[in-house]
Write an enzyme that holds these catalytic residues in place. Structure first.
Site, PDB file in Angstrom:
ATOM      1  N   LYS A  13       0.844  -1.206   0.000  1.00  0.00           N
ATOM      2  CA  LYS A  13       0.000   0.000   0.000  1.00  0.00           C
ATOM      3  C   LYS A  13       0.879   1.257   0.000  1.00  0.00           C
ATOM      4  CE  LYS A  13      -2.183  -1.213   3.824  1.00  0.00           C
ATOM      5  NZ  LYS A  13      -1.493  -2.505   4.099  1.00  0.00           N
ATOM      6  N   ARG A  85     -10.526   0.456   7.967  1.00  0.00           N
ATOM      7  CA  ARG A  85     -10.077  -0.912   8.192  1.00  0.00           C
ATOM      8  C   ARG A  85     -11.146  -1.764   8.874  1.00  0.00           C
ATOM      9  NH1 ARG A  85      -4.159   0.106   8.600  1.00  0.00           N
ATOM     10  NH2 ARG A  85      -3.132  -1.892   8.576  1.00  0.00           N
ATOM     11  N   ARG A 124      11.657  -5.807   5.445  1.00  0.00           N
ATOM     12  CA  ARG A 124      11.454  -4.349   5.305  1.00  0.00           C
ATOM     13  C   ARG A 124      12.240  -3.578   6.367  1.00  0.00           C
ATOM     14  NH1 ARG A 124       5.503  -1.824   5.608  1.00  0.00           N
ATOM     15  NH2 ARG A 124       5.506  -2.965   7.584  1.00  0.00           N
ATOM     16  N   ARG A 157      10.386  -2.327  11.990  1.00  0.00           N
ATOM     17  CA  ARG A 157       9.228  -1.999  12.825  1.00  0.00           C
ATOM     18  C   ARG A 157       8.966  -3.096  13.861  1.00  0.00           C
ATOM     19  NH1 ARG A 157       4.589  -0.072   8.602  1.00  0.00           N
ATOM     20  NH2 ARG A 157       3.346  -1.384   9.999  1.00  0.00           N
ATOM     21  N   ARG A 168      -1.369  -9.736  12.749  1.00  0.00           N
ATOM     22  CA  ARG A 168      -1.890  -8.662  11.868  1.00  0.00           C
ATOM     23  C   ARG A 168      -2.646  -9.259  10.683  1.00  0.00           C
ATOM     24  NH1 ARG A 168       3.489  -5.827  10.511  1.00  0.00           N
ATOM     25  NH2 ARG A 168       2.297  -4.402   9.204  1.00  0.00           N
TER      26      ARG A 168
HETATM   27  P1  AP5 Z   1       4.782  -1.630   1.980  1.00  0.00           P
HETATM   28  O1  AP5 Z   1       4.503  -0.819   0.782  1.00  0.00           O
HETATM   29  O2  AP5 Z   1       5.492  -0.991   3.121  1.00  0.00           O
HETATM   30  O3  AP5 Z   1       3.463  -2.414   2.454  1.00  0.00           O
HETATM   31  P2  AP5 Z   1       2.163  -1.890   3.194  1.00  0.00           P
HETATM   32  O4  AP5 Z   1       0.987  -2.510   2.528  1.00  0.00           O
HETATM   33  O5  AP5 Z   1       2.196  -0.410   3.330  1.00  0.00           O
HETATM   34  O6  AP5 Z   1       2.383  -2.619   4.587  1.00  0.00           O
HETATM   35  P3  AP5 Z   1       2.179  -2.086   6.069  1.00  0.00           P
HETATM   36  O7  AP5 Z   1       2.903  -3.081   6.951  1.00  0.00           O
HETATM   37  O8  AP5 Z   1       2.578  -0.654   6.216  1.00  0.00           O
HETATM   38  O9  AP5 Z   1       0.642  -2.246   6.229  1.00  0.00           O
HETATM   39  P4  AP5 Z   1      -0.205  -2.331   7.497  1.00  0.00           P
HETATM   40  O10 AP5 Z   1      -1.531  -2.121   6.946  1.00  0.00           O
HETATM   41  O11 AP5 Z   1      -0.047  -3.574   8.292  1.00  0.00           O
HETATM   42  O12 AP5 Z   1       0.442  -1.235   8.461  1.00  0.00           O
HETATM   43  P5  AP5 Z   1       0.022   0.245   8.789  1.00  0.00           P
HETATM   44  O13 AP5 Z   1       1.264   1.008   8.971  1.00  0.00           O
HETATM   45  O14 AP5 Z   1      -1.015   0.734   7.871  1.00  0.00           O
HETATM   46  O15 AP5 Z   1       5.665  -2.894   1.508  1.00  0.00           O
HETATM   47  C1  AP5 Z   1       6.176  -3.815   2.444  1.00  0.00           C
HETATM   48  C2  AP5 Z   1       7.583  -4.279   2.035  1.00  0.00           C
HETATM   49  O16 AP5 Z   1       7.492  -5.051   0.854  1.00  0.00           O
HETATM   50  C3  AP5 Z   1       8.562  -3.127   1.699  1.00  0.00           C
HETATM   51  O17 AP5 Z   1       9.851  -3.508   2.115  1.00  0.00           O
HETATM   52  C4  AP5 Z   1       8.492  -3.004   0.169  1.00  0.00           C
HETATM   53  O18 AP5 Z   1       9.723  -2.559  -0.372  1.00  0.00           O
HETATM   54  C5  AP5 Z   1       8.195  -4.443  -0.230  1.00  0.00           C
HETATM   55  N1  AP5 Z   1       7.304  -4.543  -1.397  1.00  0.00           N
HETATM   56  C6  AP5 Z   1       6.198  -3.798  -1.669  1.00  0.00           C
HETATM   57  N2  AP5 Z   1       5.626  -4.208  -2.817  1.00  0.00           N
HETATM   58  C7  AP5 Z   1       6.393  -5.251  -3.270  1.00  0.00           C
HETATM   59  C8  AP5 Z   1       6.327  -6.113  -4.415  1.00  0.00           C
HETATM   60  N3  AP5 Z   1       5.369  -6.005  -5.331  1.00  0.00           N
HETATM   61  N4  AP5 Z   1       7.262  -7.062  -4.549  1.00  0.00           N
HETATM   62  C9  AP5 Z   1       8.257  -7.209  -3.623  1.00  0.00           C
HETATM   63  N5  AP5 Z   1       8.392  -6.421  -2.532  1.00  0.00           N
HETATM   64  C10 AP5 Z   1       7.462  -5.471  -2.358  1.00  0.00           C
HETATM   65  O19 AP5 Z   1      -0.698   0.049  10.216  1.00  0.00           O
HETATM   66  C11 AP5 Z   1       0.066  -0.373  11.333  1.00  0.00           C
HETATM   67  C12 AP5 Z   1      -0.868  -0.610  12.503  1.00  0.00           C
HETATM   68  O20 AP5 Z   1      -1.540   0.617  12.869  1.00  0.00           O
HETATM   69  C13 AP5 Z   1      -2.018  -1.617  12.265  1.00  0.00           C
HETATM   70  O21 AP5 Z   1      -1.596  -2.970  12.446  1.00  0.00           O
HETATM   71  C14 AP5 Z   1      -3.034  -1.156  13.318  1.00  0.00           C
HETATM   72  O22 AP5 Z   1      -2.683  -1.628  14.603  1.00  0.00           O
HETATM   73  C15 AP5 Z   1      -2.865   0.357  13.317  1.00  0.00           C
HETATM   74  N6  AP5 Z   1      -3.823   0.989  12.369  1.00  0.00           N
HETATM   75  C16 AP5 Z   1      -3.517   1.642  11.220  1.00  0.00           C
HETATM   76  N7  AP5 Z   1      -4.646   2.055  10.597  1.00  0.00           N
HETATM   77  C17 AP5 Z   1      -5.683   1.668  11.384  1.00  0.00           C
HETATM   78  C18 AP5 Z   1      -7.099   1.759  11.274  1.00  0.00           C
HETATM   79  N8  AP5 Z   1      -7.677   2.351  10.198  1.00  0.00           N
HETATM   80  N9  AP5 Z   1      -7.854   1.226  12.250  1.00  0.00           N
HETATM   81  C19 AP5 Z   1      -7.295   0.639  13.316  1.00  0.00           C
HETATM   82  N10 AP5 Z   1      -5.965   0.501  13.488  1.00  0.00           N
HETATM   83  C20 AP5 Z   1      -5.160   0.991  12.536  1.00  0.00           C
HETATM   84 MG    MG Z   2       2.305   0.921   4.961  1.00  0.00          MG
END
Ligand code: AP5
Ligand code: MG
Length: 213
Positions: A13, A85, A124, A157, A168
């Site tokens: 994402k 979410r 990552r 992280r 997760r």
């Molecule tokens: P990356 O692009 O970083 O992936 P991402 O989908 O952004 O993953 P996140 O871990 O950030 O998602 P998340 O939803 O769990 O965490 P968030 O921070 O939103 O890519 C990942 C890795 O893969 C990178 O190293 C990249 O280089 C590589 N990559 C990407 N695409 C690739 C490809 N095609 N091929 C190979 N490699 C690739 O949320 C964190 C926490 O916050 C949640 O768990 C929750 O506790 C809380 N939170 C956030 N939003 C809410 C909400 N709306 N409601 C409640 N709690 C929330």
């Molecule tokens: Mg992210």
């Protein structure tokens, strides 16, 4: 224009949003990034959110909805990464945006297998200072542990440890996936893209599908 990007942890994402915002001149709003800033500043929201994030759980709706609807209203045209979410969050966002006369334009769902996600997140490394993200195999930083862009220290992280990744993923399947059905049944444009392949190829598919709408 408001676009929503949905996908499991590690779906790409953040990676894809960074590319899409340049093309469509949208702001990138990541709820996870906002929480990490709050945690670093040790605010009340940050201290509460950290307990849930480190345990692979969602931060409670009452905190997220208020924080994110304010952020969306302040941002205007934007792409939402990680919010909504839950069905409750999606409904609250729709209500807020309908009042403003600016409904969600489309919902993009990134599909990727759990095993691929786990591999991506284990490798990552992120920069909390400028938000840059690296992967130890295919997009390594030039100097180990140092951000190419701003030279700050890179971190693994806390929620990217194996035991939290599996929690997760379970949270995603149980609480977030049902919002796809919510958007389908409310007649929104829902685009589903295979996000298991190459980063550039996924960007191309996303752009061609978004251009169509
Ligand atoms: P990356 O692009 O970083 O992936 P991402 O989908 O952004 O993953 P996140 O871990 O950030 O998602 P998340 O939803 O769990 O965490 P968030 O921070 O939103 O890519 C990942 C890795 O893969 C990178 O190293 C990249 O280089 C590589 N990559 C990407 N695409 C690739 C490809 N095609 N091929 C190979 N490699 C690739 O949320 C964190 C926490 O916050 C949640 O768990 C929750 O506790 C809380 N939170 C956030 N939003 C809410 C909400 N709306 N409601 C409640 N709690 C929330
Ligand atoms: Mg992210």
């Amino acid at each position: 224009m408001i676009l929503i990007l949905i996908g499991p942890p590690g779906a790409g994402k953040g990676t894809q949003c960074k590319r899409l915002v340049d093309r469509y001149k949208l702001k990138h709003l990541s709820s996870g990034d906002i929480f990490r800033t709050e945690i670093a500043s040790e605010t009340e929201i940050g201290i509460t959110a950290k307990k849930f994030i480190d345990d692979g759980k969602l931060v409670p709706d009452e905190i997220v909805i208020e924080m994110m609807t304010k952020a969306v209203r302040a941002a205007g045209d934007c792409i939402l990464d990680g919010f909504p979410r839950t069905v409750n969050q999606a409904r609250s966002l729709d209500e807020a945006l309908e009042k403003d006369g600016c409904p969600v334009k489309a919902v993009v769902v990134l599909k990727v297998d759990d095993e691929i996600v786990a591999q991506r997140l284990t490798n990552r490394r992120v920069c909390l200072h400028c938000g840059a993200s690296f992967h130890l195999q295919h997009s390594k930083p030039a100097v180990d542990g140092v951000c190419d862009a701003c030279k700050s220290k890179l971190i693994h992280r806390d929620d990217d440890k194996a035991e939290v990744i599996s929690k997760r993923l379970a949270t995603y399947h149980k609480q977030t996936e049902p919002i796809v059905e919510y958007y389908n049944s409310s007649g929104k444009v829902v685009l589903t893209v295979d996000a298991g392949g190459n980063i550039d190829e996924i960007t191309k598919v996303l752009i061609s599908q978004i251009d169509n709408i």
